[in-house]
Design an enzyme around this catalytic site. Structure first.
Site, PDB file in Angstrom:
ATOM      1  CD  GLU A   9       2.257  -5.176   8.069  1.00  0.00           C
ATOM      2  OE1 GLU A   9       2.406  -6.390   7.844  1.00  0.00           O
ATOM      3  OE2 GLU A   9       2.940  -4.282   7.532  1.00  0.00           O
ATOM      4  CG  HIS A  55      -0.181   0.087   2.516  1.00  0.00           C
ATOM      5  ND1 HIS A  55       0.334   1.268   3.022  1.00  0.00           N
ATOM      6  CD2 HIS A  55       0.135  -0.874   3.424  1.00  0.00           C
ATOM      7  CE1 HIS A  55       0.941   1.049   4.179  1.00  0.00           C
ATOM      8  NE2 HIS A  55       0.829  -0.260   4.443  1.00  0.00           N
TER       9      HIS A  55
END
Length: 807
Positions: free
Chosen positions: A612, A538
Site C-alpha cells: 500500500e 484485500h
C-alpha cells in the site's frame, strides 16, 4: 502601318503558310488555328467575330457589364454633361474626385476580391477532365472529392509571391491531384491573359521519372484487373481534354526519336510540357526548347528520382529555370536523403499538403528522437538537447517549442533552464532566448492545454519534455510540426512514468521508419506476456474497522468480515483459470490471496512494489488524530494528495513509480492470465497508469465501499466522473451492492456505457448486465444465479483485460 510595311507583312505571311503546308512541317488545321489564336492573344489582337458571340446582353447580365459596356446611370450622365461644359485638365480629375467625396460614396470594386477565389475557368477544366475520365472508365465524381486539397493547392500557387508545395500523400500524385494541379495552372494562365500579361511557353513543366515507370492508380478504377498505366501517359491523358479549351500540352520521352521531337517543337508552343528529365536536358542542350521562363515546375515521384540517381539531373533542370518559379513536389514515402533533395529544390516558404490521414504521411520528413532518462534527469536532458540544437543551427536563429505536462511544470522547467543556461527573458514568462557565440535559440514553453491555440506549424523543432496523457495529442503535434519548411524535428523525453505510452510510441516510430530505443522495445515486448490481469483488493482489516490510516504498515490483519469477503471473491473467480498470482507482502493482502488461491498448485509471487501507499508519519493515526496533530498538512493530504509532501516524501508520486515498475514484471510474465491481490491505492495507480494517467489523477477511481444513503450532489458528480473515466473501456457487466448509493453509481456508469457506441441513427444500444449482491458476506449468492458470460467486470484497455473486485 505604312503601305510598304503592310505589303512586307503579307509577303511574310504567305511564305509562312507555304512553309506550314510543306510535308516536313505540316500540322493539322486545328493546331494551326490554336497557334494563330495564341499569337493574336499575345499581340492583343483578335478577329472581328471573336467576342461578338458572347457580347450580347443576357438575363444574368442585362446591361452587358461583363464586357466593358457599363450601364449609363444618372451620375454618368451628369459626369458627361460636366465634361462637355468644362474642357481641360480639371475635367479628367472630376469623376475621380466625385467618387472619393461624400459620405454616401460607393467604393470602387477592386480586383482583390476576384483574386481570392478561383475563376469559373478552373471548374470548366475540372469538368472537362472529369467527363473525359468518366467516358473512359466510368469514374465521374472522384475529382471533386479532393476539393479541400485542391483549394489549398490553388491558394499556394495563386499567392503573391507563390508558395512552393510539398505533398506527402503518396509516392506519386493521384489522378485527382494531377487534375487539380493542371486546372490550377490553366486558371493562372487565364488570369494573366485577362490582365494583359504575356504568358511565356511552356508555362507548366511536369517531370516524371521515366516512361517505363508504371503504377496502378487507385483513381482509375477499383477493378483488380486494371492494367498498369505509364505515369507519363497518365498525365498526358489528363491534359488532353484541355486542348479544346486552348491549352496545348506536349510529352517528351526517350520512346520517340529526338529529331522528330525537335521538328515538332518548332511548329508549336505548348503551355504544358510533360517530360522525363534526361530527354528534357538533351533538348535544352540542343536549344530545341527554352525552359528558362517556366512558371510552374512539378516533380512527380521524388523517391523514384532518388532511386534512379536522377537527383543531379533534377537539380540541373531547376537551375535552368528562373528562381521565382513555383515548385510542387509529390514525395511521400521518402527517406532523409530525399529530404535533402527536396530542400535544394524548394526555396523559401512552403506549404505541406496531404490527402492521406495516416500518421506516416502527415509526419513525412519529420525526424523523431526519443531520449530515455529518469524524471530527475529531465531538466539536464532538455538542456543537452537545446545545446545540440544550438550547434546544428549555428550562425542563424532557431525557433524551439518546449512542451510540458501542465502550467506548473512549464514554469518550473522555464525557471530551471534560465538558471542553468545563459538566457535573455522574452516578452512573457513563457519565452526566453538562449544566447551563444554560435547563434541564438528562441524558446517558447507551453503546456498541453494551451497547445491548441499555439501555432505549432511555425516551429521547425519541438521538444516534448512530458508526454501527454492521451497519445492522440502527441500524434496531433507530430502532424502539425514544421508545415512551412521541408524537414523538422521532434525530440521526446521518455521516463518510467510514461511506460503506458511505450507501445503506441513504438508503433508510430516503427511506422515512420524512425529508430526505436531499446527501452521502448523492452517495455512493449508482448510475447511472452499477459493478456488478462485481475485486480483484487484485500478484505476488511482490523484497522479498517477502527478507522485508522494503514498505509504500508503491517500491523493489521483481516477481520472475520474481511475473510468472508475474500471467500466471496474466491467464489466469483472459482471458474477462472490463472497462470500466476502477484500479491502484496503485507499480511492482510497475503491472507486474502491465500483464501482466493485456495488449492491451486502454483506458488504466490510476492512483490514489495504492490504494498500500500507509504504514508510515513500518518500511519496508525485515527483521522481525528491526524487533523489534531498535523493540521494544515493533513488537510492538504485530503484535498491535494498528489502534491502533498510527508516527511520529505511525495507518497502519490512514489506510488506511481512503483505501479509502473509492477506493470513491467506483470506483463513480462509467461502466463496469459494473472491475478493481483493488493490494496486500494496501489490498485488505483495500476489502473491509472495503464490508461496513461499521471499521478495528478489520483483518487479518480474509487475502490472503497459505498453508503446506505442516496447520492448527494457531490456523489452524483463523482459518479459521472467515474463514468467518463471508463468511457473508452468496454464494460460487460456490473456487480454492485443493493444499497441506494451503490445502485445510483452503477446506474450512472451503465447509462454511459450503453450509449457509448451508439453514434448513428440505426445503432442499437448495448445492454450492460447489472447484478446486486446482498452484502458481499453471503457465500451462496452466486450459487443461485447464473454467472455472466465472462468475468464480472471486464475492462478492455490497450489489450489488457482488467477485472475489479470491489471489496
Amino acid at each position: 502601318m505604312a503601305k510598304g510595311d503592310d505589303a512586307l507583312a503579307r509577303k511574310r505571311g504567305k511564305v509562312r503558310r507555304k512553309r506550314m503546308r510543306s510535308s516536313e512541317n505540316a500540322v493539322s488545321t486545328r493546331v494551326a488555328a490554336i497557334i494563330a489564336s495564341k499569337r493574336r492573344r499575345k499581340t492583343g489582337k483578335r478577329r472581328g467575330c471573336e467576342g461578338m458571340c458572347f457580347s450580347l446582353p443576357c438575363p444574368e447580365d442585362p446591361f452587358n457589364e461583363r464586357h466593358g459596356k457599363k450601364r449609363r446611370t444618372d451620375d454618368d450622365a451628369a459626369d458627361a454633361d460636366g465634361d462637355h461644359k468644362k474642357k481641360g485638365n480639371d475635367s479628367k480629375k472630376q469623376p475621380k474626385e466625385r467618387a472619393m467625396s461624400g459620405s454616401n460614396a460607393i467604393p470602387v470594386r477592386k480586383m482583390k476580391t476576384e483574386e481570392d477565389r478561383p475563376s469559373k475557368f478552373l471548374v470548366v477544366c475540372l469538368n472537362a477532365i472529369r467527363d473525359a475520365a468518366g467516358a473512359s472508365d466510368g469514374d465521374s465524381g472522384s475529382i471533386h472529392d479532393t476539393s479541400s486539397w485542391g483549394m489549398e493547392l490553388w491558394k499556394s500557387c495563386a499567392a503573391s509571391p507563390p508558395l512552393d508545395v510539398l505533398d506527402t500523400s503518396y509516392a506519386y500524385a493521384t489522378r485527382e491531384q494531377t487534375s487539380w494541379l493542371v486546372s490550377t495552372a490553366c486558371d493562372i494562365v487565364a488570369r494573366k491573359e485577362k490582365l494583359g500579361v504575356v504568358v511565356s511557353c511552356p508555362f507548366l513543366l511536369y517531370l516524371v521519372p521515366s516512361q517505363e515507370k508504371g503504377r496502378a492508380s487507385e483513381s482509375y478504377s477499383s477493378n483488380n484487373s486494371f492494367a498498369i498505366a505509364s505515369l507519363l501517359g497518365q498525365v498526358r491523358s489528363i491534359c488532353k481534354p484541355l486542348k479544346s479549351l486552348g491549352i496545348h500540352s506536349v510529352s517528351l520521352h526517350p520512346g520517340t526519336s529526338i529529331e522528330h521531337q525537335i521538328s515538332g517543337l518548332k511548329s508549336c508552343e505548348p503551355e504544358f510540357l510533360i517530360s522525363t528529365p534526361e530527354r528534357l536536358l538533351e533538348l535544352v542542350s540542343l536549344k530545341a526548347i527554352d525552359i528558362s521562363n517556366v512558371s510552374m515546375l512539378v516533380i512527380d515521384g521524388l523517391s523514384e528520382f532518388e532511386a534512379l540517381n536522377l537527383s543531379p539531373i533534377i537539380n540541373s533542370v531547376r537551375r535552368t529555370i528562373s528562381s521565382d518559379a513555383q515548385v510542387t513536389i509529390f514525395g511521400g514515402q521518402c527517406d532523409q536523403s530525399s529530404a535533402t533533395v527536396a530542400r535544394n529544390l524548394l526555396c523559401g516558404r512552403i506549404t505541406k499538403l496531404t490527402t492521406n490521414d495516416s500518421v506516416t504521411s502527415r509526419s513525412e520528413f519529420i525526424a523523431q528522437h526519443v531520449q530515455c532518462c529518469t524524471p530527475e534527469e529531465k531538466t539536464s536532458k532538455v538542456k543537452e538537447i537545446l545545446e545540440h540544437v544550438l550547434v546544428e543551427h549555428a550562425s542563424k536563429t532557431a525557433k524551439v517549442l518546449l512542451v510540458a505536462a501542465n502550467d506548473h511544470e512549464a514554469q518550473k522547467l522555464t525557471s530551471s533552464l534560465k538558471l542553468e543556461i545563459c538566457t535573455v527573458p522574452g516578452d512573457s514568462s513563457s519565452t526566453f532566448t538562449i544566447c551563444s557565440s554560435m547563434g541564438l535559440i528562441n524558446v517558447l514553453v507551453k503546456d498541453w492545454k494551451s497547445l491548441a491555440t499555439t501555432g505549432v506549424e511555425e516551429f521547425e523543432i519541438v521538444l516534448v519534455a512530458d508526454l501527454p496523457p492521451s497519445f492522440d495529442d502527441y500524434v496531433e503535434i507530430l502532424s502539425r510540426t514544421a508545415r512551412h519548411v521541408v524537414a523538422g524535428k521532434v525530440h521526446v523525453i521518455f521516463s518510467n512514468s510514461d511506460a503506458a505510452l511505450a507501445k503506441p510510441l513504438s508503433d508510430v516510430l516503427a511506422s515512420c521508419g524512425q529508430n526505436v530505443p531499446e527501452l521502448l522495445t523492452k517495455l512493449t515486448r508482448t510475447t511472452p506476456g499477459s493478456d488478462r490481469v485481475v485486480l483484487v483488493r484485500h478484505g476488511q482489516s482490523t484497522w479498517n474497522a477502527e478507522g485508522r490510516i494503514q498505509g504500508s504498515s503491517d500491523l493489521s490483519v483481516l477481520t472475520p468480515k474481511g475473510e468472508s469477503q475474500a471467500e466471496t471473491s474466491r467464489l466469483m473467480l472459482l471458474s477462472d483459470s490463472f497462470d500466476a498470482c502477484f500479491i502484496s507482502p503485507l499480511a492482510r493482502s497475503r491472507r486474502t490471496a491465500e483464501i482466493i488461491w485456495d488449492s491451486r498448485d502454483k506458488d504466490l509471487i510476492p512483490d514489495s512494489d504492490l504494498r500500500e501507499i507509504d504514508l510515513y508519519s500518518f500511519q496508525g493515526l485515527l483521522k481525528h488524530e491526524g487533523k489534531e496533530k498535523y493540521g494544515a498538512l493533513f488537510q492538504q493530504w485530503q484535498t491535494n494528495a498528489p502534491n502533498c509532501s510527508i516527511d520529505g516524501h511525495y507518497p502519490v508520486q512514489e506510488l506511481w513509480d512503483r505501479a509502473q515498475s509492477c506493470w513491467e514484471r506483470i506483463l513480462a510474465h509467461e502466463g496469459k492470465s494473472v491475478l493481483v491481490v493488493a490494496h486500494n491505492a496501489v490498485n488505483q495507480a495500476l489502473i491509472a497508469t495503464s490508461l496513461g494517467r499521471c499521478y495528478e489523477n489520483f483518487m479518480w477511481i474509487f475502490l472503497g465501499g459505498v453508503g446506505y444513503a442516496p447520492l448527494n450532489m457531490l456523489g452524483v458528480i463523482q459518479a459521472q466522473k467515474t463514468a467518463e473515466l471508463l468511457l473508452d473501456l468496454k464494460v460487460n457487466s456490473i456487480i454492485c451492492s443493493p444499497q441506494v448509493a451503490a445502485v445510483d453509481t452503477a446506474t450512472a456508469i451503465c447509462e454511459v456505457q450503453e450509449s457509448a457506441d451508439c453514434l448513428g441513427a440505426d445503432c442499437v444500444p448495448r445492454d450492460i448486465e447489472m447484478k446486486n449482491l446482498l452484502g458481499l458476506e453471503i457465500d451462496d449468492a452466486f450459487q443461485t444465479k447464473q454467472k455472466v458470460r465472462s468475468s464480472p467486470v471486464s475492462l478492455v484497455m490497450k489489450g489488457i483485460g482488467i477485472v475489479l473486485s470491489l471489496l
